[in-house]
Write a protein that holds these residues in place. Sequence first.
Motif, PDB file in Angstrom:
ATOM      1  N   ALA A  55      14.282 -53.809  -7.015  1.00  0.00           N
ATOM      2  CA  ALA A  55      13.338 -53.999  -7.485  1.00  0.00           C
ATOM      3  C   ALA A  55      12.280 -52.313  -7.089  1.00  0.00           C
ATOM      4  CB  ALA A  55      12.283 -54.964  -6.332  1.00  0.00           C
ATOM      5  N   ALA A  56      13.146 -51.662  -5.857  1.00  0.00           N
ATOM      6  CA  ALA A  56      12.753 -50.432  -5.741  1.00  0.00           C
ATOM      7  C   ALA A  56      12.902 -49.555  -6.580  1.00  0.00           C
ATOM      8  CB  ALA A  56      12.824 -50.246  -4.297  1.00  0.00           C
ATOM      9  N   ILE A  57      14.121 -49.875  -7.172  1.00  0.00           N
ATOM     10  CA  ILE A  57      14.494 -48.882  -8.685  1.00  0.00           C
ATOM     11  C   ILE A  57      13.801 -49.207  -9.415  1.00  0.00           C
ATOM     12  CG2 ILE A  57      16.591 -48.318 -10.142  1.00  0.00           C
ATOM     13  CD1 ILE A  57      18.603 -48.608  -7.466  1.00  0.00           C
ATOM     14  N   ILE A  58      13.304 -49.695  -9.713  1.00  0.00           N
ATOM     15  CA  ILE A  58      12.916 -50.380 -10.675  1.00  0.00           C
ATOM     16  C   ILE A  58      10.762 -49.342 -10.778  1.00  0.00           C
ATOM     17  CG2 ILE A  58      11.371 -51.942 -12.428  1.00  0.00           C
ATOM     18  CD1 ILE A  58      13.159 -53.966 -11.486  1.00  0.00           C
ATOM     19  N   SER A  59      10.575 -49.409  -9.356  1.00  0.00           N
ATOM     20  CA  SER A  59       9.713 -49.175  -9.079  1.00  0.00           C
ATOM     21  C   SER A  59       9.765 -47.801  -9.630  1.00  0.00           C
ATOM     22  CB  SER A  59       9.465 -49.647  -7.787  1.00  0.00           C
ATOM     23  OG  SER A  59       8.102 -48.408  -7.264  1.00  0.00           O
ATOM     24  N   CYS A  60      10.809 -47.094  -8.752  1.00  0.00           N
ATOM     25  CA  CYS A  60      10.701 -45.005  -9.103  1.00  0.00           C
ATOM     26  C   CYS A  60      10.904 -45.248  -9.760  1.00  0.00           C
ATOM     27  CB  CYS A  60      12.114 -45.321  -7.910  1.00  0.00           C
ATOM     28  SG  CYS A  60      11.895 -45.355  -6.347  1.00  0.00           S
ATOM     29  N   ALA A  61      11.441 -45.840 -10.942  1.00  0.00           N
ATOM     30  CA  ALA A  61      12.383 -45.048 -12.569  1.00  0.00           C
ATOM     31  C   ALA A  61      10.432 -46.065 -13.322  1.00  0.00           C
ATOM     32  CB  ALA A  61      13.050 -46.796 -13.327  1.00  0.00           C
ATOM     33  N   GLN A  62       9.627 -46.644 -13.238  1.00  0.00           N
ATOM     34  CA  GLN A  62       8.510 -46.755 -13.576  1.00  0.00           C
ATOM     35  C   GLN A  62       7.665 -45.731 -13.517  1.00  0.00           C
ATOM     36  OE1 GLN A  62       7.874 -50.843 -13.377  1.00  0.00           O
ATOM     37  NE2 GLN A  62       8.071 -50.291 -15.730  1.00  0.00           N
ATOM     38  N   LYS A  63       7.676 -45.454 -12.376  1.00  0.00           N
ATOM     39  CA  LYS A  63       7.135 -43.807 -12.303  1.00  0.00           C
ATOM     40  C   LYS A  63       7.466 -43.021 -12.690  1.00  0.00           C
ATOM     41  CE  LYS A  63       6.571 -45.271  -7.341  1.00  0.00           C
ATOM     42  NZ  LYS A  63       6.361 -45.359  -6.063  1.00  0.00           N
ATOM     43  N   ILE A  64       8.573 -42.840 -12.920  1.00  0.00           N
ATOM     44  CA  ILE A  64       9.141 -41.637 -13.520  1.00  0.00           C
ATOM     45  C   ILE A  64       8.661 -41.386 -15.167  1.00  0.00           C
ATOM     46  CG2 ILE A  64      11.484 -40.864 -14.818  1.00  0.00           C
ATOM     47  CD1 ILE A  64      12.627 -41.038 -11.914  1.00  0.00           C
ATOM     48  N   GLU A  65       8.342 -43.137 -15.749  1.00  0.00           N
ATOM     49  CA  GLU A  65       8.605 -43.375 -17.070  1.00  0.00           C
ATOM     50  C   GLU A  65       7.008 -43.126 -17.636  1.00  0.00           C
ATOM     51  OE1 GLU A  65      10.203 -43.782 -19.556  1.00  0.00           O
ATOM     52  OE2 GLU A  65      12.363 -44.724 -18.303  1.00  0.00           O
ATOM     53  N   HIS A  66       6.324 -42.920 -16.403  1.00  0.00           N
ATOM     54  CA  HIS A  66       4.898 -43.226 -16.713  1.00  0.00           C
ATOM     55  C   HIS A  66       4.163 -41.802 -16.456  1.00  0.00           C
ATOM     56  CE1 HIS A  66       4.111 -46.857 -14.424  1.00  0.00           C
ATOM     57  NE2 HIS A  66       4.695 -47.448 -15.890  1.00  0.00           N
ATOM     58  N   HIS A  67       5.330 -40.596 -16.043  1.00  0.00           N
ATOM     59  CA  HIS A  67       5.052 -39.466 -15.397  1.00  0.00           C
ATOM     60  C   HIS A  67       5.461 -38.629 -17.482  1.00  0.00           C
ATOM     61  CE1 HIS A  67       5.418 -35.281 -14.339  1.00  0.00           C
ATOM     62  NE2 HIS A  67       5.531 -34.963 -15.184  1.00  0.00           N
ATOM     63  N   GLU A  68       6.458 -39.564 -17.391  1.00  0.00           N
ATOM     64  CA  GLU A  68       6.383 -38.724 -19.494  1.00  0.00           C
ATOM     65  C   GLU A  68       5.774 -39.085 -20.097  1.00  0.00           C
ATOM     66  OE1 GLU A  68      11.475 -38.866 -19.527  1.00  0.00           O
ATOM     67  OE2 GLU A  68      11.244 -40.854 -18.998  1.00  0.00           O
ATOM     68  N   ILE A  69       5.038 -40.505 -19.922  1.00  0.00           N
ATOM     69  CA  ILE A  69       4.605 -41.131 -21.202  1.00  0.00           C
ATOM     70  C   ILE A  69       3.471 -40.041 -21.314  1.00  0.00           C
ATOM     71  CG2 ILE A  69       2.605 -42.882 -21.407  1.00  0.00           C
ATOM     72  CD1 ILE A  69       5.055 -44.702 -20.324  1.00  0.00           C
ATOM     73  N   THR A  73       9.974 -39.791 -29.222  1.00  0.00           N
ATOM     74  CA  THR A  73      10.221 -40.217 -27.575  1.00  0.00           C
ATOM     75  C   THR A  73       9.521 -41.076 -26.575  1.00  0.00           C
ATOM     76  OG1 THR A  73      11.197 -37.645 -27.078  1.00  0.00           O
ATOM     77  CG2 THR A  73      10.755 -38.680 -25.052  1.00  0.00           C
ATOM     78  N   LEU A  74       8.040 -40.510 -27.721  1.00  0.00           N
ATOM     79  CA  LEU A  74       7.110 -41.005 -26.400  1.00  0.00           C
ATOM     80  C   LEU A  74       6.765 -42.902 -26.457  1.00  0.00           C
ATOM     81  CD1 LEU A  74       4.796 -41.377 -24.494  1.00  0.00           C
ATOM     82  CD2 LEU A  74       3.131 -40.951 -27.059  1.00  0.00           C
ATOM     83  N   ILE A  75       7.320 -43.889 -27.522  1.00  0.00           N
ATOM     84  CA  ILE A  75       7.813 -45.244 -28.310  1.00  0.00           C
ATOM     85  C   ILE A  75       9.195 -45.140 -27.276  1.00  0.00           C
ATOM     86  CG2 ILE A  75       8.201 -46.702 -29.997  1.00  0.00           C
ATOM     87  CD1 ILE A  75       6.924 -44.732 -32.056  1.00  0.00           C
ATOM     88  N   GLU A  76       9.538 -44.317 -27.300  1.00  0.00           N
ATOM     89  CA  GLU A  76      10.796 -44.606 -26.646  1.00  0.00           C
ATOM     90  C   GLU A  76      10.897 -45.121 -25.354  1.00  0.00           C
ATOM     91  OE1 GLU A  76      14.695 -43.483 -29.335  1.00  0.00           O
ATOM     92  OE2 GLU A  76      13.774 -41.514 -27.586  1.00  0.00           O
ATOM     93  N   GLU A  77       9.875 -43.730 -24.600  1.00  0.00           N
ATOM     94  CA  GLU A  77       9.515 -44.116 -22.779  1.00  0.00           C
ATOM     95  C   GLU A  77       8.125 -45.547 -22.990  1.00  0.00           C
ATOM     96  OE1 GLU A  77      11.168 -42.677 -21.308  1.00  0.00           O
ATOM     97  OE2 GLU A  77      10.815 -39.589 -22.153  1.00  0.00           O
ATOM     98  N   HIS A  78       7.806 -45.536 -23.784  1.00  0.00           N
ATOM     99  CA  HIS A  78       6.937 -46.769 -23.526  1.00  0.00           C
ATOM    100  C   HIS A  78       8.005 -48.120 -23.666  1.00  0.00           C
ATOM    101  CE1 HIS A  78       2.652 -45.661 -23.695  1.00  0.00           C
ATOM    102  NE2 HIS A  78       2.738 -44.970 -24.727  1.00  0.00           N
ATOM    103  N   ASP A  79       8.748 -47.840 -24.836  1.00  0.00           N
ATOM    104  CA  ASP A  79       9.683 -49.149 -24.817  1.00  0.00           C
ATOM    105  C   ASP A  79      10.670 -49.547 -23.505  1.00  0.00           C
ATOM    106  OD1 ASP A  79       8.782 -49.832 -26.940  1.00  0.00           O
ATOM    107  OD2 ASP A  79      10.985 -48.917 -27.917  1.00  0.00           O
ATOM    108  N   ALA A  80      11.035 -48.277 -21.995  1.00  0.00           N
ATOM    109  CA  ALA A  80      11.836 -48.561 -21.675  1.00  0.00           C
ATOM    110  C   ALA A  80      10.813 -48.848 -20.403  1.00  0.00           C
ATOM    111  CB  ALA A  80      11.831 -46.700 -21.227  1.00  0.00           C
TER     112      ALA A  80
END
Length: 184
Positions: free
Chosen positions: A113-127, A152-159
Amino acid sequence: MDNMNHLRDLLRYDVRHLISVEEQIIEAMPAMIGKATNPALKQNLEEHMRVTQRQRERLNQVQQLLGTSDNDNDDGLFGGLFGSGSKSRGMEGLIEEGQKVMAVDMDPAVMDAAIISCAQKIEHHEIACYGTARTYAEQLGLTDVAQLLQQTLIEEHDADERLTSLAVRDVNQRAEAGIGTNRM
């Protein structure tokens, strides 16, 4: 990049920033993959690592279209404002925060769950970064650049959506119940 007198200059800076972001993610992802215990999460992260490598290559295309390269100097105004100019300080902070979280001894399901949280913070920055750069390209009439950034923006939203789905339908429930994926 000593002068920022045009929106195109800012777009060039943002593309160099995005290159730094993607390179830092490529470097950090193996640790996240290694800590993940949920098979679906591990697979999701591995696939996104491959996508991130393609995104980095796509940024080379964007640079060519803009007439810039990785060797261009960007220690000017915006380099001074945002750090060294060669490394995204924002992404560096998100990755450092993620490394600190992953260093904590926790139940494997909670770690996932923590890894998902960290990954989503990264995704949101990229978005946010890709959305801004894409908008600049559209404003400047740089259709080819805008299309590459939009891809790439679409890929980040999808991720981000895949991570949310995985968290909601499985990982967070396991973490809430204290059901580590490595426990019997």
